[in-house]
Write a protein that holds these residues in place. Structure first.
Motif, PDB file in Angstrom:
ATOM      1  N   GLN A 205      -4.886   8.409 -19.461  1.00 38.45           N
ATOM      2  CA  GLN A 205      -4.360   7.334 -18.618  1.00 38.45           C
ATOM      3  C   GLN A 205      -3.734   6.164 -19.377  1.00 38.45           C
ATOM      4  O   GLN A 205      -2.717   5.634 -18.922  1.00 38.45           O
ATOM      5  CB  GLN A 205      -5.455   6.830 -17.679  1.00 38.45           C
ATOM      6  N   ASP A 208      -0.302   7.100 -19.973  1.00 35.01           N
ATOM      7  CA  ASP A 208       0.403   7.131 -18.681  1.00 35.01           C
ATOM      8  C   ASP A 208       0.851   5.730 -18.270  1.00 35.01           C
ATOM      9  O   ASP A 208       1.990   5.527 -17.835  1.00 35.01           O
ATOM     10  CB  ASP A 208      -0.506   7.682 -17.575  1.00 35.01           C
ATOM     11  N   ASN A 209      -0.055   4.775 -18.387  1.00 35.59           N
ATOM     12  CA  ASN A 209       0.243   3.411 -17.944  1.00 35.59           C
ATOM     13  C   ASN A 209       1.386   2.797 -18.751  1.00 35.59           C
ATOM     14  O   ASN A 209       2.264   2.127 -18.196  1.00 35.59           O
ATOM     15  CB  ASN A 209      -1.005   2.530 -18.058  1.00 35.59           C
ATOM     16  N   LEU A 212       4.740   4.550 -17.656  1.00 31.41           N
ATOM     17  CA  LEU A 212       5.255   4.124 -16.354  1.00 31.41           C
ATOM     18  C   LEU A 212       5.740   2.675 -16.377  1.00 31.41           C
ATOM     19  O   LEU A 212       6.697   2.329 -15.676  1.00 31.41           O
ATOM     20  CB  LEU A 212       4.190   4.312 -15.273  1.00 31.41           C
ATOM     21  N   VAL A 245       2.188  13.192  -9.420  1.00 30.85           N
ATOM     22  CA  VAL A 245       1.421  11.960  -9.635  1.00 30.85           C
ATOM     23  C   VAL A 245       2.328  10.816 -10.070  1.00 30.85           C
ATOM     24  O   VAL A 245       2.229   9.691  -9.576  1.00 30.85           O
ATOM     25  CB  VAL A 245       0.319  12.196 -10.685  1.00 30.85           C
ATOM     26  N   PHE A 246       3.263  11.116 -10.962  1.00 29.12           N
ATOM     27  CA  PHE A 246       4.051  10.046 -11.578  1.00 29.12           C
ATOM     28  C   PHE A 246       5.237   9.623 -10.721  1.00 29.12           C
ATOM     29  O   PHE A 246       5.574   8.443 -10.677  1.00 29.12           O
ATOM     30  CB  PHE A 246       4.468  10.487 -12.979  1.00 29.12           C
ATOM     31  N   GLU A 248       5.254   9.859  -7.347  1.00 27.02           N
ATOM     32  CA  GLU A 248       4.617   9.113  -6.252  1.00 27.02           C
ATOM     33  C   GLU A 248       4.208   7.716  -6.721  1.00 27.02           C
ATOM     34  O   GLU A 248       4.405   6.723  -6.018  1.00 27.02           O
ATOM     35  CB  GLU A 248       3.393   9.868  -5.750  1.00 27.02           C
ATOM     36  N   ARG A 249       3.661   7.646  -7.916  1.00 27.43           N
ATOM     37  CA  ARG A 249       3.153   6.359  -8.398  1.00 27.43           C
ATOM     38  C   ARG A 249       4.289   5.383  -8.686  1.00 27.43           C
ATOM     39  O   ARG A 249       4.205   4.204  -8.287  1.00 27.43           O
ATOM     40  CB  ARG A 249       2.314   6.591  -9.661  1.00 27.43           C
ATOM     41  N   SER A 252       5.766   4.213  -5.340  1.00 27.37           N
ATOM     42  CA  SER A 252       4.840   3.345  -4.619  1.00 27.37           C
ATOM     43  C   SER A 252       4.722   1.967  -5.270  1.00 27.37           C
ATOM     44  O   SER A 252       4.820   0.933  -4.599  1.00 27.37           O
ATOM     45  CB  SER A 252       3.459   4.011  -4.555  1.00 27.37           C
ATOM     46  N   GLU A 253       4.545   1.937  -6.588  1.00 25.80           N
ATOM     47  CA  GLU A 253       4.380   0.664  -7.293  1.00 25.80           C
ATOM     48  C   GLU A 253       5.663  -0.158  -7.296  1.00 25.80           C
ATOM     49  O   GLU A 253       5.612  -1.380  -7.436  1.00 25.80           O
ATOM     50  CB  GLU A 253       3.919   0.927  -8.731  1.00 25.80           C
TER      51      GLU A 253
END
Length: 577
Positions: A205, A208-209, A212, A245-246, A248-249, A252-253
């Motif tokens: 994660q 990932d953070n 993104l 996952v990515f 959608e994220r 959304s964000e």
């Protein structure tokens, strides 16, 4: 009857203790000599993006033994760069295909057995995040286990170098030299031993953070996205791959709250059970997304391929139907949006540069000229766009604005050096929102505006699969015949020049001129009105691809010319296809 070399290779795999009993049983069960020949007549080779092939036993197949041999050879190349390179290590990721997770672990264990640090993602990730991770961890290299958009029977091994771009040709040649020198008995350690040694580190994660956050930094109107993003209805399908996952994220964000993910295609599936091929370029892959789009009255449909580096797009027309945009059209729209937005806000760098592959649309040429931005064309493969970005950074000349290739690949920013469908999804959503809220237009309307402004350029790719040894020979014959062709017109269009990129020469007005372009196996011809045809054998698949870009005075004129041009072109090689 098999020739001696092929027979010897086959018997080695049947008898050597290097290979397990299941592998031997698979090979012993083969009764078709053509199948045996195809599995052993050659070794899989590096192409534009690494190594890719059908799964199965044999030297011309993807399997755990080839993974080990390839990784060991790659590891020796890294060792040759010294202790610091070994310490910097290799980032490793994988997608949702058959054996992807196992191949990724084998890659890590062979590298650690060589004394090389390995950074292995804890679950499936996208190709662009792997590219980012190489840069983020300051690794010497990276490996992505994927066969991109190919059918379920395939898998592959994409290799990246320290800048996060795919491996340069010189390093790829070194790996192939090492592979030719080593056998199949490759040293390997267990996962427990690798972890205990401290050479195997799991990524998750935190990476990932950071990835993104870099993706979101590329958006041009974040305030608009947060305020109005909920007004855009999106249907998205990851086609059973790593993108869900990515994508959608990030949507959304960023403020896009009305995103509906196709439930039947949301989860990873090694069999890709709802599609024939998990390729957003294939119209059949959109069947479920279109069904839900009608129910949701969606403005936009998005699809990512299994390793989430390619993005497909469809947009809603005024009559409720959906327009399937090609990679060339998406690339042109994004270039127009990105450069136009930066100009409008006075943020366009004076030395800004746009990049695209040489087989991508000619529509961008008048677009770039009109916007005052240089357009540089590169060979097929996103690593060549990465090369140009690196060159700009090293020389201090040029600022990278946007790059794309017709096969649904797009990149803005320098956080990664490969095409990124996660970023592409966010940029396309933002562009659709921008034109909807500021001009009342759909992306299809914007495309029509580009056609009216710069000319009706219609692009089409035709890929012909020619399997096995015979197919490889026929591809060579096709290229030879096209190279010898001397027709002065096709489909009523005058041929202005012919390009032989391998020989780095151009024939024009009766003269042979030097061609300032890297030596690659592509043949091309250019029409007087700016359109072109290019032929290119694939470096990673048993295919030859033909790229048509035809310009017309109207859509109908361009469509008619495209039809006539294709008929005339293929008449020369029809017996070989």
């Amino acid at each position: 009857m098999l020739n001696k070399e092929i027979e010897d290779r086959y018997q080695q795999w049947l008898s050597s203790p290097c290979f397990d009993e299941n592998t031997k049983a698979e090979l012993a069960a083969l009764t078709d000599e053509k199948e045996i020949e195809d599995r052993f007549y050659c070794d899989l080779e590096f192409g534009t993006g690494g190594m890719r092939g059908m799964l199965g036993a044999g030297t011309n197949r993807m399997n755990v033994y080839l993974i080990r041999k390839l990784t060991y050879s790659f590891g020796q190349v890294i060792c040759d760069h010294g202790p610091e390179a070994k310490k910097r290590g290799v980032a490793i990721a994988y997608d949702s295909r058959r054996f992807s997770e196992a191949f990724a672990l084998e890659t890590a264990l062979v590298l650690t057995a060589c004394g090389i640090r390995a950074y292995l993602f804890d679950s499936l990730r996208s190709t662009p995040e792997l590219s980012f991770a190489v840069r983020d961890k300051h690794a010497i290299a990276g490996v992505m286990i994927t066969a991109s958009h190919n059918p379920k029977e395939y898998n592959g091994y994409k290799v990246y170098w320290e800048d996060g771009a795919q491996l340069p040709p010189a390093e790829a040649d070194k790996i192939m030299e090492k592979m030719a020198e080593c056998g199949w008995d490759i040293p390997i350690i267990t996962r427990e031993e690798a972890l205990e040694s401290g050479l195997l580190e799991m990524l998750g994660q935190p990476t990932d953070n950071r990835y993104l956050a870099c993706v979101k930094e590329q958006l041009l109107h974040p305030d608009m996205d947060q305020t109005h993003g909920g007004e855009l209805k999106i249907v998205y399908t990851p086609l059973h791959g790593a993108g869900r996952v990515f994508v959608e994220r990030v949507l959304s964000e960023s403020g896009f709250s009305q995103v509906f993910t196709v439930p039947e295609q949301a989860d990873p599936d090694t069999e890709f059970s709802t599609v024939k091929v998990p390729n957003p370029e294939d119209d059949g892959a959109w069947q479920l997304a279109r069904k839900y789009a009608g129910q949701q009255q969606a403005d936009l449909l998005l699809a990512t391929d299994p390793d989430s580096d390619r993005l497909g797009v469809q947009c809603r027309n005024a009559d409720g139907t959906y327009c399937h945009l090609t990679g060339n059209q998406i690339g042109a729209i994004l270039a127009y949006y990105i450069i136009g937005s930066q100009k409008e806000e006075g943020k366009l760098p004076q030395d800004g540069v746009m990049l695209q592959s040489v087989v991508s649309t000619a529509l961008t040429e008048p677009l770039a000229r009109d916007m005052g931005v240089p357009l540089i064309k590169v060979p097929v493969g996103f690593k060549f766009i990465g090369e140009q970005i690196k060159k700009m950074e090293e020389t201090g000349k040029g600022t990278f604005l946007f790059g794309f290739e017709e096969s649904l690949g797009y990149l803005k920013g320098t956080y990664a050096r490969d095409k990124d469908a996660v970023l592409g999804a966010a940029l396309v959503a933002e562009a659709a929102l921008y034109y909807k809220t500021t001009q009342g237009k759909t992306l299809a309307d914007v495309l029509e505006e580009l056609f009216e402004k710069y000319g009706y350029f219609l692009d089409e790719q035709v890929a012909c699969t020619l399997m096995g040894k015979d197919g490889k020979e026929r591809i060579g014959q096709i290229m030879d015949r096209l190279a010898a062709d001397s027709r002065e017109s096709l489909g009523g269009q005058t041929i202005a020049s012919r390009e032989n990129y391998k020989k780095q020469e151009q024939k024009k007005d009766g003269s042979v001129l030097p061609l300032d372009f890297p030596s690659v196996n592509i043949l091309g011809l250019t029409f007087e009105n700016g359109g072109f045809i290019k032929a290119r054998p694939s470096g990673t698949e048993p295919k030859i691809r033909f790229y048509f870009c035809i310009a017309g005075t109207s859509r109908q004129d361009a469509e008619e010319k495209l039809k006539q041009t294709k008929e005339g072109f293929f008449s020369l090689i029809a017996d070989l296809l």
